[in-house]
Design an enzyme around this catalytic site. Structure first.
Site, PDB file in Angstrom:
ATOM      1  N   GLU A 213      10.284  -8.710  -3.170  1.00 48.00           N
ATOM      2  CA  GLU A 213      11.239  -7.074  -3.213  1.00 48.00           C
ATOM      3  C   GLU A 213      10.393  -6.979  -1.407  1.00 48.00           C
ATOM      4  OE1 GLU A 213      13.484  -5.449  -3.889  1.00 48.00           O
ATOM      5  OE2 GLU A 213      13.557  -5.811  -6.275  1.00 48.00           O
TER       6      GLU A 213
ATOM      7  N   ARG B 170       6.236  -1.037 -11.219  1.00 42.14           N
ATOM      8  CA  ARG B 170       7.904  -1.129 -11.145  1.00 42.14           C
ATOM      9  C   ARG B 170       8.041  -2.278 -12.105  1.00 42.14           C
ATOM     10  NH1 ARG B 170      11.160  -0.076  -5.852  1.00 42.14           N
ATOM     11  NH2 ARG B 170      10.569  -1.853  -5.145  1.00 42.14           N
TER      12      ARG B 170
ATOM     13  N   GLU C  24      11.358  -3.032  11.242  1.00 41.47           N
ATOM     14  CA  GLU C  24      11.156  -1.612  10.821  1.00 41.47           C
ATOM     15  C   GLU C  24      10.655  -1.261  11.319  1.00 41.47           C
ATOM     16  OE1 GLU C  24       9.491  -3.816   7.146  1.00 41.47           O
ATOM     17  OE2 GLU C  24       9.759  -2.324   5.902  1.00 41.47           O
TER      18      GLU C  24
ATOM     19  N   SER D 171       5.715  -7.240   3.114  1.00 41.87           N
ATOM     20  CA  SER D 171       6.390  -7.470   4.649  1.00 41.87           C
ATOM     21  C   SER D 171       7.084  -8.982   4.674  1.00 41.87           C
ATOM     22  CB  SER D 171       5.309  -7.874   5.676  1.00 41.87           C
ATOM     23  OG  SER D 171       4.714  -8.501   5.737  1.00 41.87           O
TER      24      SER D 171
ATOM     25  N   LYS E  56      -2.311  -8.031  -8.039  1.00 46.95           N
ATOM     26  CA  LYS E  56      -3.423  -7.765  -7.120  1.00 46.95           C
ATOM     27  C   LYS E  56      -2.801  -6.363  -5.921  1.00 46.95           C
ATOM     28  CE  LYS E  56      -3.643  -9.135  -3.121  1.00 46.95           C
ATOM     29  NZ  LYS E  56      -3.946  -7.524  -2.182  1.00 46.95           N
TER      30      LYS E  56
ATOM     31  N   CYS F 274      10.507   1.054   2.259  1.00 47.19           N
ATOM     32  CA  CYS F 274      10.994   0.198   2.813  1.00 47.19           C
ATOM     33  C   CYS F 274      12.430   0.283   2.973  1.00 47.19           C
ATOM     34  CB  CYS F 274      11.113  -1.193   1.410  1.00 47.19           C
ATOM     35  SG  CYS F 274      10.575  -0.928  -0.080  1.00 47.19           S
TER      36      CYS F 274
ATOM     37  N   SER G 203      16.464   5.553  -5.038  1.00 44.99           N
ATOM     38  CA  SER G 203      16.003   4.672  -5.950  1.00 44.99           C
ATOM     39  C   SER G 203      15.571   5.936  -7.474  1.00 44.99           C
ATOM     40  CB  SER G 203      13.991   4.816  -5.290  1.00 44.99           C
ATOM     41  OG  SER G 203      14.210   4.175  -4.096  1.00 44.99           O
TER      42      SER G 203
ATOM     43  N   TRP H 125       0.899  -1.517  -0.007  1.00 45.57           N
ATOM     44  CA  TRP H 125       0.222   0.127   0.527  1.00 45.57           C
ATOM     45  C   TRP H 125       0.937   1.088  -0.281  1.00 45.57           C
ATOM     46  CZ3 TRP H 125       1.573   2.758   4.534  1.00 45.57           C
ATOM     47  CH2 TRP H 125       2.428   1.981   5.129  1.00 45.57           C
ATOM     48  N   ASN H 126       2.423   1.369   0.218  1.00 45.37           N
ATOM     49  CA  ASN H 126       2.696   2.043   0.665  1.00 45.37           C
ATOM     50  C   ASN H 126       3.454   3.255  -0.323  1.00 45.37           C
ATOM     51  OD1 ASN H 126       4.894   0.246  -0.442  1.00 45.37           O
ATOM     52  ND2 ASN H 126       6.213   1.390   1.396  1.00 45.37           N
TER      53      ASN H 126
ATOM     54  N   ALA I 130      -2.469  -3.653  -2.836  1.00 43.03           N
ATOM     55  CA  ALA I 130      -2.994  -4.037  -1.184  1.00 43.03           C
ATOM     56  C   ALA I 130      -4.722  -3.504  -1.479  1.00 43.03           C
ATOM     57  CB  ALA I 130      -2.316  -2.610  -0.904  1.00 43.03           C
ATOM     58  N   LYS I 131      -5.292  -3.686  -0.399  1.00 41.57           N
ATOM     59  CA  LYS I 131      -6.657  -3.320  -0.568  1.00 41.57           C
ATOM     60  C   LYS I 131      -7.201  -2.056   0.760  1.00 41.57           C
ATOM     61  CE  LYS I 131      -8.151  -5.706   4.160  1.00 41.57           C
ATOM     62  NZ  LYS I 131      -7.012  -6.591   4.613  1.00 41.57           N
TER      63      LYS I 131
HETATM   64  P1  NAD Z   1       2.487  -6.967   3.537  1.00 41.60           P
HETATM   65  O1  NAD Z   1       2.771  -8.162   2.965  1.00 41.60           O
HETATM   66  O2  NAD Z   1       0.676  -6.706   4.361  1.00 41.60           O
HETATM   67  O3  NAD Z   1       1.415  -6.809   1.968  1.00 41.60           O
HETATM   68  C1  NAD Z   1       2.461  -6.759   0.455  1.00 41.60           C
HETATM   69  C2  NAD Z   1       0.574  -7.063  -0.640  1.00 41.60           C
HETATM   70  O4  NAD Z   1       0.911  -8.753   0.058  1.00 41.60           O
HETATM   71  C3  NAD Z   1      -0.614  -6.616  -0.262  1.00 41.60           C
HETATM   72  O5  NAD Z   1      -0.871  -6.823  -1.834  1.00 41.60           O
HETATM   73  C4  NAD Z   1      -1.607  -7.945   0.897  1.00 41.60           C
HETATM   74  O6  NAD Z   1      -2.718  -7.625   0.186  1.00 41.60           O
HETATM   75  C5  NAD Z   1      -1.059  -9.220   0.377  1.00 41.60           C
HETATM   76  N1  NAD Z   1      -0.660  -9.868   0.937  1.00 41.60           N
HETATM   77  C6  NAD Z   1      -0.688  -9.576   2.638  1.00 41.60           C
HETATM   78  N2  NAD Z   1      -0.980 -11.016   3.192  1.00 41.60           N
HETATM   79  C7  NAD Z   1      -1.281 -12.408   1.995  1.00 41.60           C
HETATM   80  C8  NAD Z   1      -0.795 -13.441   1.722  1.00 41.60           C
HETATM   81  N3  NAD Z   1      -1.276 -14.262   2.713  1.00 41.60           N
HETATM   82  N4  NAD Z   1      -0.984 -14.221   0.542  1.00 41.60           N
HETATM   83  C9  NAD Z   1      -1.223 -12.795  -0.388  1.00 41.60           C
HETATM   84  N5  NAD Z   1      -1.268 -12.106  -0.147  1.00 41.60           N
HETATM   85  C10 NAD Z   1      -0.816 -11.376   0.416  1.00 41.60           C
HETATM   86  O7  NAD Z   1       2.812  -5.754   3.203  1.00 41.60           O
HETATM   87  P2  NAD Z   1       2.128  -4.189   3.576  1.00 41.60           P
HETATM   88  O8  NAD Z   1       1.999  -3.791   4.975  1.00 41.60           O
HETATM   89  O9  NAD Z   1       1.619  -4.226   2.903  1.00 41.60           O
HETATM   90  O10 NAD Z   1       3.289  -3.124   2.804  1.00 41.60           O
HETATM   91  C11 NAD Z   1       4.625  -3.051   3.660  1.00 41.60           C
HETATM   92  C12 NAD Z   1       6.042  -3.901   3.756  1.00 41.60           C
HETATM   93  O11 NAD Z   1       6.392  -3.607   2.014  1.00 41.60           O
HETATM   94  C13 NAD Z   1       6.871  -3.295   4.841  1.00 41.60           C
HETATM   95  O12 NAD Z   1       7.545  -4.583   5.639  1.00 41.60           O
HETATM   96  C14 NAD Z   1       7.917  -2.954   3.511  1.00 41.60           C
HETATM   97  O13 NAD Z   1       9.227  -2.873   4.067  1.00 41.60           O
HETATM   98  C15 NAD Z   1       7.268  -3.706   2.541  1.00 41.60           C
HETATM   99  N6  NAD Z   1       8.040  -2.975   1.090  1.00 41.60           N
HETATM  100  C16 NAD Z   1       9.379  -3.840   0.082  1.00 41.60           C
HETATM  101  C17 NAD Z   1       9.359  -3.013  -0.590  1.00 41.60           C
HETATM  102  C18 NAD Z   1      10.893  -3.311  -1.320  1.00 41.60           C
HETATM  103  O14 NAD Z   1      11.486  -2.810  -2.460  1.00 41.60           O
HETATM  104  N7  NAD Z   1      11.690  -3.994  -0.575  1.00 41.60           N
HETATM  105  C19 NAD Z   1       8.768  -1.619  -1.235  1.00 41.60           C
HETATM  106  C20 NAD Z   1       7.856  -1.154  -0.656  1.00 41.60           C
HETATM  107  C21 NAD Z   1       7.144  -2.089   0.647  1.00 41.60           C
END
Ligand code: NAD
Length: 498
Positions: A270, A179, A401, A249, A194, A304, A461, A170-171, A196-197
Site C-alpha cells: 500500500e 487493517r 505527494e 512510501s 513493525k 495517501c 475509506s 506513522w500517519n 513506524a518509529k
Molecule cells: P515510509 O516508507 O518512510 O515508512 C513506512 C514504514 O516503513 C515505517 O514503519 C518505516 O519505519 C519503514 N521503513 C522505512 N524504511 C525502511 C526500510 N529501508 N526497510 C524496511 N522498512 C522501512 O513512509 P511513511 O513516511 O511512514 O508514511 C508515509 C507514506 O506512506 C506516504 O507515501 C503515504 O502515501 C504512504 N501511505 C500509504 C497508504 C496506503 O494505504 N496506500 C496508507 C498510509 C500511508
C-alpha cells in the site's frame, strides 16, 4: 500568521502522563514484553511541542529473529484454531478498543498530532477492521466441483499463508495496524508487526489490548525499532517468513519488493498516492467545497488518499477556488488536544520543510497563494492551510505527494482533458469526482487508472470496501472480502472418481 489563541486545554497533563505510563514500552515477543537484546531505546516525540513522550525498546536484528521464532512456533496451532474462536478474539478486541476509545484517541493525538476529533474517527475506523474481519473469519469459502470431463472431483480450499511481516507508517497509527493484523488473524496467520518509529505507542497499546482479548502468545509480536532495515533485512532472508505486507512510501516499498523477491514472498504493498479531485461545471459547489475540505484536510493532508491535485473545469474555477480558500483560511490550527483545534502539526520538521519547498517552487513557477503559503511560527511543526491558484500543469507540486495542508488548483476544459490530467501520474490510489451527471461519473471512472473512486464523496475509506491502488500505488487490497485473501493461499486437491 501566529497560532490561534485557544481556550485552556481540556486534557490535563496528569491525564496525559497516566495514559503514557500505561503503555508498554518493551518489545512483545512470544507473549512477553521485554527489553531490546542490546538494551537500546529510542524516544517518541509530540509533534505539537517537540517534547519527548516516551522511550521505547528499540528492537535489534536478533530481536526481530526472536519475534519470528515466536510467530513460527505459534503458526501451526493458530492455523488449527477454530475460525469461530479466532473471530471471537477479534470481536473482543473490537469491544475492548471501543471501550477504551478515548485512550486510543488521545494517544494518537499525542504521538501523531491529529486533532482529538479526528483521532476518535480513526478509532472508529481502525476498530472496525477487527469487527469486519471477525465476521469474515468464518466465511472463507472454498469450492467442490465435478471436473469438466466428468467423474473426477476438484476440491479447492484456502489455508493461511504463514508467518507475516507487517510494516506500518506513522500517519494512521491504529488503522494501518488493524487493517493488516485483523485479516491476518482471521486467516490464521501469525505475525511480526513493525510500527513506524515516529508513532509506535498506539501499536503497543493495541497489542496489549489483543492479549487481553485472548490472543495466544506468539501470534502477534511487535518490534518497534529505530532501525527499520535492521528488522526487515534479516526477516526477509528467513525462509520461515511467508509474506510481507507494507504500507508506506513508494521508494521504500520498491526496495522491500526487491528483497522479498529473493525469497519469493507473497507481497501486499500500500504505497503513495497523488489523488485528483475533479470538479465538473455541473457539480453542486457547496458539496464540492465540503468534499474538498474533507479530502484535503483529513489528517492535515498527511494521508495517501489526500486530494493532491484539484482539477476544476475552467468556467467554475474562480468561484470554487475562492470558496475553498475561504473555508481553508477559517480553520483553527493548534495542538490536537486543545478544544477547537481543526488542524494539528505536521509530523516533524523535515516534513514541514518538504511541504514548504513544494509551495515555494509552485509560487516561483507562477502559482498564487490564495490563502496560507507559510510555516506557522512557534513550537511544533505547524503549516498554514494553503490554497494555491493558477498552478501551471507540470509543476512539481502536481506530481509529488504533498503530505500537508496544501491544495493546488489547476483547470481543465473538456472531459477528455480531465481524464488525461488525472491519469498523468505514476500513482493510482484514490480519486474524487464531482458532478450531478451520474453517467458522466461512471464514464470517467471507467477511464481513469485508480484503485478507488469517490462519486461526490470526499472520504471513501471503509473497512467493508477493498482499499488499494494501481501503478506505483501498490499491489493488493485491504478491507472488504479481498482483504482476507491477501493472507491465504489456495490448495487444490484432485480427487479420482470417488
Ligand atoms: P515510509 O516508507 O518512510 O515508512 C513506512 C514504514 O516503513 C515505517 O514503519 C518505516 O519505519 C519503514 N521503513 C522505512 N524504511 C525502511 C526500510 N529501508 N526497510 C524496511 N522498512 C522501512 O513512509 P511513511 O513516511 O511512514 O508514511 C508515509 C507514506 O506512506 C506516504 O507515501 C503515504 O502515501 C504512504 N501511505 C500509504 C497508504 C496506503 O494505504 N496506500 C496508507 C498510509 C500511508
Amino acid at each position: 500568521m501566529t497560532r490561534s489563541s485557544v481556550p485552556p486545554a481540556s486534557v490535563s497533563p496528569e491525564r496525559e502522563t497516566d495514559l503514557l505510563d500505561s503503555v508498554p514500552t518493551g518489545l512483545l515477543i512470544g507473549g512477553q514484553w521485554r527489553d531490546a537484546s542490546d538494551g537500546g531505546t529510542f524516544d517518541v516525540h509530540d509533534p505539537a511541542t517537540g517534547e519527548v513522550l516516551a522511550a521505547l525498546a528499540s528492537a535489534t536484528s536478533e530481536d526481530a529473529l526472536a519475534a519470528l521464532d515466536a510467530a513460527d512456533a505459534a503458526q501451526a496451532s493458530w492455523a488449527r484454531t477454530a475460525p469461530r474462536q479466532r473471530a471471537e478474539i477479534l470481536r473482543r478486541g473490537f469491544d475492548l478498543i471501543t471501550a477504551r476509545a478515548e485512550d486510543f484517541a488521545l494517544l494518537m493525538t499525542l504521538e501523531m498530532g491529529k486533532p482529538l476529533a479526528e483521532a476518535r474517527g480513526e478509532v472508529t475506523y481502525g476498530a472496525e477492521f477487527l469487527r469486519w474481519f471477525s465476521e469474515e473469519a468464518v466465511r472463507d469459502y472454498g469450492r467442490y466441483l465435478t471436473a469438466p470431463e466428468g467423474k473426477n472431483k476438484i476440491l479447492v480450499q484456502h489455508k493461511p499463508v504463514g508467518p507475516c511481516l507487517l510494516i506500518t507508517p506513522w500517519n494512521f497509527p491504529l488503522a494501518m495496524a488493524t487493517r493488516k493484523v485483523a485479516p491476518a488473524l482471521a486467516a490464521g496467520c501469525t505475525m511480526v508487526l513493525k510500527p513506524a518509529k515516529l508513532t509506535p505507542l498506539t501499536s503497543q497499546l493495541f497489542a496489549q489490548t489483543m492479549l487481553e482479548a485472548g490472543l495466544p502468545a506468539g501470534v502477534l509480536n511487535v518490534v518497534a525499532s529505530s532501525s527499520a532495515s535492521g528488522i526487515s533485512g534479516p526477516l526477509l532472508k528467513d525462509s520461515r517468513l511467508r509474506k510481507i505486507s507494507f504500507t508506506g512510501s513508494t521508494p521504500v516499498g520498491k526496495r522491500l519488493m526487491a528483497d522479498a523477491a529473493q525469497n519469493v514472498l507473497r507481497t501486499s504493498m500500500e504505497l503513495g498516492g497523488n489523488a485528483p479531485f475533479i470538479v465538473f461545471d455541473d457539480a453542486d459547489l457547496d458539496k464540492a467545497v465540503e468534499g474538498a475540505m474533507a479530502a484535503k484536510m483529513r489528517n492535515m493532508g498527511e494521508a495517501c488518499t489526500a486530494a493532491n491535485r484539484f482539477i476544476v473545469q475552467g468556467s467554475i474555477a474562480q468561484e470554487f477556488t475562492s470558496r475553498f480558500a475561504a473555508a481553508m483560511g477559517s480553520l483553527t490550527t493548534g495542538r490536537g488536544t486543545e478544544p477547537g483545534t481543526q488542524v494539528g502539526p505536521l509530523i516533524d520538521g523535515g516534513a514541514r520543510d518538504d511541504v514548504h519547498a513544494l509551495v515555494s517552487a509552485a509560487i516561483d513557477a507562477g502559482a498564487e497563494a490564495v490563502t496560507g503559503g507559510s510555516p506557522v511560527d512557534g513550537a511544533g511543526y505547524f503549516y498554514q492551510p494553503t490554497v494555491l491558484g493558477n498552478v501551471p500543469n507540470g509543476a512539481d507540486i502536481l506530481n509529488q505527494e504533498i503530505f500537508g495542508p496544501v491544495a493546488p488548483v489547476t483547470t481543465f476544459a473538456t472531459e477528455e482533458d480531465a481524464i488525461r490530467l488525472a491519469n498523468s501520474s505514476e500513482y493510482g490510489l484514490a480519486s474524487y469526482l464531482y458532478s450531478k451527471d451520474f453517467n458522466r461519473l461512471l464514464r470517467v471512472a471507467e477511464q481513469i487508472e485508480f484503485g478507488m473512486v469517490g462519486f461526490n464523496a470526499g472520504v471513501i475509506s471503509n473497512a467493508a470496501a477493498p482499499f488499494g491502488g494501481v501503478k506505483h500505488s501498490g499491489l493488493g487490497r485491504e478491507g472488504g472480502s479481498e482483504g482476507i485473501a491477501e493472507y491465504t493461499t489456495t490448495q487444490y486437491i484432485g480427487i479420482a472418481d470417488p
